[in-house]
Design a protein around this motif. Sequence first.
Motif, PDB file in Angstrom:
ATOM      1  N   SER A 129       1.085  23.439  -6.493  1.00 52.45           N
ATOM      2  CA  SER A 129       2.251  23.772  -5.669  1.00 52.45           C
ATOM      3  C   SER A 129       2.991  25.009  -6.148  1.00 52.45           C
ATOM      4  O   SER A 129       3.705  25.644  -5.371  1.00 52.45           O
ATOM      5  CB  SER A 129       3.211  22.584  -5.626  1.00 52.45           C
ATOM      6  N   HIS A 130       2.841  25.344  -7.421  1.00 52.88           N
ATOM      7  CA  HIS A 130       3.455  26.553  -7.971  1.00 52.88           C
ATOM      8  C   HIS A 130       2.353  27.405  -8.600  1.00 52.88           C
ATOM      9  O   HIS A 130       1.660  26.962  -9.511  1.00 52.88           O
ATOM     10  CB  HIS A 130       4.507  26.208  -9.023  1.00 52.88           C
ATOM     11  N   PRO A 152       2.590  31.365  -9.388  1.00 54.50           N
ATOM     12  CA  PRO A 152       3.317  32.635  -9.223  1.00 54.50           C
ATOM     13  C   PRO A 152       2.432  33.849  -8.982  1.00 54.50           C
ATOM     14  O   PRO A 152       2.847  34.785  -8.293  1.00 54.50           O
ATOM     15  CB  PRO A 152       4.087  32.750 -10.545  1.00 54.50           C
ATOM     16  N   ASP A 164       5.049  33.242  -4.120  1.00 51.90           N
ATOM     17  CA  ASP A 164       6.378  33.054  -4.694  1.00 51.90           C
ATOM     18  C   ASP A 164       6.865  31.624  -4.469  1.00 51.90           C
ATOM     19  O   ASP A 164       6.625  31.030  -3.413  1.00 51.90           O
ATOM     20  CB  ASP A 164       7.384  34.025  -4.064  1.00 51.90           C
ATOM     21  N   GLY A 165       7.605  31.101  -5.436  1.00 49.90           N
ATOM     22  CA  GLY A 165       8.252  29.813  -5.263  1.00 49.90           C
ATOM     23  C   GLY A 165       7.274  28.673  -5.096  1.00 49.90           C
ATOM     24  O   GLY A 165       6.145  28.716  -5.582  1.00 49.90           O
ATOM     25  N   ARG A 166       7.731  27.658  -4.380  1.00 50.41           N
ATOM     26  CA  ARG A 166       6.905  26.479  -4.151  1.00 50.41           C
ATOM     27  C   ARG A 166       6.205  26.568  -2.803  1.00 50.41           C
ATOM     28  O   ARG A 166       6.813  26.918  -1.798  1.00 50.41           O
ATOM     29  CB  ARG A 166       7.763  25.203  -4.171  1.00 50.41           C
ATOM     30  N   ARG A 211       1.239  31.805   3.840  1.00 55.17           N
ATOM     31  CA  ARG A 211       0.481  32.517   2.793  1.00 55.17           C
ATOM     32  C   ARG A 211      -1.017  32.347   2.997  1.00 55.17           C
ATOM     33  O   ARG A 211      -1.795  33.254   2.707  1.00 55.17           O
ATOM     34  CB  ARG A 211       0.909  31.998   1.414  1.00 55.17           C
TER      35      ARG A 211
END
Length: 268
Positions: free
Chosen positions: A154-155, A157, A161-163, A205
Amino acid sequence: MTASVFDLTRGDGPLVISMPHCGTELSPGLAERLTPEALTLSDTDWHIPRLYDFAGKLGATLLSARFSRYVVDLNRPPDGKSLYPGQATTGLCPDTLFDGRPLYRDGQAPGAAEIADRVETHWRPYHDALEAELARVKARHGFALLYDAHSIRSHMPRLFDGRLPDLNLGTARGTSADPALIARIRSVMETAATAEGLSCVTDGRFVGGHITRHYGRPAEGVHAFQMELAQDRYMDEDGPPFAYRSDRADRLRRVLTPLLESLAGWRP
């Protein structure tokens, strides 16, 4: 066709579910060349066949990879061309992990000849099988539905970005399936996700990799989707043993089940 590189369960409906990144096997001699970090196989789409084990009841055909994406990435084009120009990603035969750390020990990365061999012995058989199954169900039903099932931490980087949203539906920006079908599936996903308190996005994304973009040809009767799931919604994502968590997965399955039911029940 080399059946040993994938598992195939045929269904009698129009839906084909591809799971190209769930494999954990390594080709002979590869483990000795990988870094200790790579040997955890952290970038695997863990437990995807288990998460979707209800799909057989919908008449779906299930195709899943047995070998790790570290051998060859089945969701990349065979020429290795980037699917996300200008953005960080991993290649056809990746040499880095998702977080950018090296996958291979010094001097152990594959050369062009080895990459070409992996394409022929692992990538090609999977895609031959996928193409054959799509042709089979299309011949029977007059159309075919392809659902490419993925997950990721889920993360991450380096990649986003972010979650990451919990459910990430990809339609190659609206080109891989009939517009009315996209609207239908998106609506079902958003309604079910909201009811479960989960987040979702369409063509964020992750808009779909090679499988979605290559096989999704709605004008020819083949409609394709990719689903990228945030792994912390159904498993322990932070490190080995990457355990499946039924207490989390059941909530996610209450979104995935009506989504696939709606997809499998669609007719042109």
